[in-house]
Scaffold this active site. Structure first.
Site, PDB file in Angstrom:
ATOM      1  N   HIS A   4       0.857  -1.201   0.000  1.00  0.00           N
ATOM      2  CA  HIS A   4       0.000   0.000   0.000  1.00  0.00           C
ATOM      3  C   HIS A   4       0.886   1.242   0.000  1.00  0.00           C
ATOM      4  O   HIS A   4       1.262   1.759   1.047  1.00  0.00           O
ATOM      5  CB  HIS A   4      -0.922  -0.023   1.232  1.00  0.00           C
ATOM      6  CG  HIS A   4      -1.996   1.022   1.185  1.00  0.00           C
ATOM      7  ND1 HIS A   4      -3.331   0.736   1.331  1.00  0.00           N
ATOM      8  CD2 HIS A   4      -1.941   2.362   0.985  1.00  0.00           C
ATOM      9  CE1 HIS A   4      -4.045   1.848   1.234  1.00  0.00           C
ATOM     10  NE2 HIS A   4      -3.208   2.857   1.033  1.00  0.00           N
ATOM     11  N   HIS A  36       1.294   4.934  -2.211  1.00  0.00           N
ATOM     12  CA  HIS A  36       0.802   5.842  -3.260  1.00  0.00           C
ATOM     13  C   HIS A  36       1.976   6.552  -3.921  1.00  0.00           C
ATOM     14  O   HIS A  36       2.806   7.163  -3.238  1.00  0.00           O
ATOM     15  CB  HIS A  36      -0.129   6.896  -2.660  1.00  0.00           C
ATOM     16  CG  HIS A  36      -1.414   6.329  -2.134  1.00  0.00           C
ATOM     17  ND1 HIS A  36      -2.584   6.334  -2.862  1.00  0.00           N
ATOM     18  CD2 HIS A  36      -1.712   5.724  -0.960  1.00  0.00           C
ATOM     19  CE1 HIS A  36      -3.551   5.774  -2.150  1.00  0.00           C
ATOM     20  NE2 HIS A  36      -3.051   5.393  -0.987  1.00  0.00           N
ATOM     21  N   ASP A  58       1.937   9.324  -5.811  1.00  0.00           N
ATOM     22  CA  ASP A  58       1.951  10.793  -5.664  1.00  0.00           C
ATOM     23  C   ASP A  58       2.296  11.234  -4.245  1.00  0.00           C
ATOM     24  O   ASP A  58       2.767  12.358  -4.053  1.00  0.00           O
ATOM     25  CB  ASP A  58       0.627  11.421  -6.127  1.00  0.00           C
ATOM     26  CG  ASP A  58      -0.604  10.700  -5.621  1.00  0.00           C
ATOM     27  OD1 ASP A  58      -0.462   9.708  -4.877  1.00  0.00           O
ATOM     28  OD2 ASP A  58      -1.726  11.137  -5.946  1.00  0.00           O
ATOM     29  N   GLY A 102      -9.219   8.392  -2.344  1.00  0.00           N
ATOM     30  CA  GLY A 102      -9.800   9.732  -2.229  1.00  0.00           C
ATOM     31  C   GLY A 102     -10.496   9.902  -0.891  1.00  0.00           C
ATOM     32  O   GLY A 102     -10.502   8.985  -0.066  1.00  0.00           O
ATOM     33  N   HIS A 130      -9.988   1.368  -0.255  1.00  0.00           N
ATOM     34  CA  HIS A 130      -9.734   2.156   0.956  1.00  0.00           C
ATOM     35  C   HIS A 130     -11.019   2.216   1.791  1.00  0.00           C
ATOM     36  O   HIS A 130     -12.043   2.692   1.303  1.00  0.00           O
ATOM     37  CB  HIS A 130      -9.363   3.597   0.600  1.00  0.00           C
ATOM     38  CG  HIS A 130      -7.927   3.812   0.293  1.00  0.00           C
ATOM     39  ND1 HIS A 130      -7.364   3.461  -0.892  1.00  0.00           N
ATOM     40  CD2 HIS A 130      -6.927   4.358   1.050  1.00  0.00           C
ATOM     41  CE1 HIS A 130      -6.078   3.796  -0.869  1.00  0.00           C
ATOM     42  NE2 HIS A 130      -5.775   4.332   0.289  1.00  0.00           N
ATOM     43  N   GLU A 187     -10.837   3.994   7.510  1.00  0.00           N
ATOM     44  CA  GLU A 187      -9.764   4.914   7.896  1.00  0.00           C
ATOM     45  C   GLU A 187     -10.443   6.166   8.460  1.00  0.00           C
ATOM     46  O   GLU A 187     -10.579   6.310   9.664  1.00  0.00           O
ATOM     47  CB  GLU A 187      -8.896   5.239   6.669  1.00  0.00           C
ATOM     48  CG  GLU A 187      -7.760   6.200   6.935  1.00  0.00           C
ATOM     49  CD  GLU A 187      -7.079   6.672   5.645  1.00  0.00           C
ATOM     50  OE1 GLU A 187      -7.627   6.514   4.548  1.00  0.00           O
ATOM     51  OE2 GLU A 187      -5.966   7.236   5.764  1.00  0.00           O
ATOM     52  N   ASP A 243       1.870   3.748   2.931  1.00  0.00           N
ATOM     53  CA  ASP A 243       0.860   4.680   2.400  1.00  0.00           C
ATOM     54  C   ASP A 243       1.546   5.790   1.599  1.00  0.00           C
ATOM     55  O   ASP A 243       1.546   5.741   0.380  1.00  0.00           O
ATOM     56  CB  ASP A 243      -0.005   5.268   3.520  1.00  0.00           C
ATOM     57  CG  ASP A 243      -1.419   5.613   3.048  1.00  0.00           C
ATOM     58  OD1 ASP A 243      -1.815   5.164   1.968  1.00  0.00           O
ATOM     59  OD2 ASP A 243      -2.131   6.325   3.782  1.00  0.00           O
TER      60      ASP A 243
HETATM   61 ZN   LIG Z   1      -3.831   4.880   0.939  1.00  0.00          ZN
END
Ligand SMILES: [Zn+2]
Length: 333
Positions: free
Chosen positions: A8, A10, A12, A173, A201, A204, A281
């Site tokens: 997991h 990302h 960006d 998102g 996702h 969270e 993450d």
């Molecule tokens: Zn994430």
């Protein structure tokens, strides 16, 4: 060196700091003092919630709009991950966020795959004693307003590149009631029909109800899912259905999904029999790397080397990769 897997991560949120500076230079952006640039890219301890956390993506995403830039970012990120001891990683990103300057989603993904291949060639040309780092891409659908067509195109793009650099889908998102997971049911049922593996996702910013929704859509992996601890029956379901949780400790502290690292429940869930994994993450947004996350849980929650071996095995089991790759990963420990 410890061998690590990140399921997991990302793209960006994990662009290396030096790569950001290089891209700013290439694009003739004014130089910014390092400390101010870090504040632009990373959250501090006073981060309020997931929305403030997500604001840190604006600047890097702005620098991820050409094929050359995307390729460079994937290549330099993988070189960094190799240095940290990673042997397998799944890098996720939303192609629809990288089309501002006219790239199609297919071109975006092609550029990221070129970055993977550039790294694999570099790795071959620069052999070390360390095991190889292998990688796949996961494409994120986005919880945004009026973007059904773009999300549909992402599913189609994933199908096009499946097993050729892309190995699955995600839904990312802002987690808010306005973007309930159930709104994306038709897209994930299409993914299921096309045999594209996916994670979602959930659990969270929102509580157990979001995890139930993700499971209803057929997710076998949950991005975070850490708030399942609020519902005993849900934890039992997760164990029974062998659902994997992609936990990310520091990120969950940043977004206030959890307040205290001492109570971060990875070890507890692991001992209850949940297929937990430990991931980063967003390395740049949280200003961390995966070895840091392991050290944090060792120091604060007493994570042991046998716990860590189980986390590794859980990650191998849950990885969206070939059986051949799973055998390689198992042979490494
Ligand atoms: Zn994430």
């Amino acid at each position: 060196m410890r061998k690590l897997i990140d399921l997991h991560l990302h793209l960006d949120g994990s662009v290396p700091f030096t790569t950001i500076k290089k891209l700013m230079n290439i694009h003739g952006l004014p130089t910014i003092d390092d400390q101010i640039l870090r504040q632009k890219l990373s959250v501090g301890p006073d981060c309020r919630d997931l929305n403030e956390f997500l604001e840190k993506f604006a600047f890097p995403v702005h620098l991820m709009q050409t094929a050359a830039d995307l390729q460079l970012i994937v290549f330099s990120l993988l070189k960094n991950l190799k240095k940290q001891g990673l042997v397998y990683v799944e890098i996720r990103f939303a192609p629809q966020l990288h089309t501002e300057q006219g790239l199609t989603q297919e071109e975006v993904v092609r550029a990221a795959i070129a970055g993977l291949n550039q790294f694999f060639n570099w790795q071959k040309d620069n052999p070390t004693d360390q095991p190889e780092l292998h990688a796949n891409l996961l494409l994120c659908l986005m919880r945004l307003k009026d973007n059904y067509e773009q999300n549909l195109e992402t599913v189609e793009t994933a199908k096009h590149f499946l097993d050729r650099g892309v190995s699955g889908l995600d839904l990312a998102g802002a987690e808010t009631p306005a973007f309930s997971i159930s709104n994306y049911a038709s897209l994930f049922s299409l993914a299921s029909r096309e045999s594209i593996p996916f994670t979602i996702h959930a659990g969270e910013a929102m509580g157990p109800e979001s995890i139930y929704q993700a499971l209803d859509l057929g997710a076998k992996r949950i991005g975070h899912g850490i708030r399942c601890v609020e519902d005993k029956q849900l934890v039992a379901d997760i164990i029974q259905n062998r659902i994997t949780l992609e936990c990310c400790a520091t990120s969950n502290l940043n977004t206030k999904a959890f307040n205290q690292i001492d109570h971060y429940p990875v070890k507890k869930l692991l001992h209850q029999g949940v297929n937990v994994t430990l991931n980063t993450d967003d390395m740049t947004v949280s200003n961390i790397d995966l070895p840091h996350e392991y050290k944090l849980l060792e120091d604060k929650t007493g994570l042991t080397s046998s716990d860590e071996k189980q986390l590794y095995l859980n990650a191998v089991n849950a990885a969206f990769c070939s059986e051949q790759e799973k055998s390689r990963l198992l042979s490494l420990i």
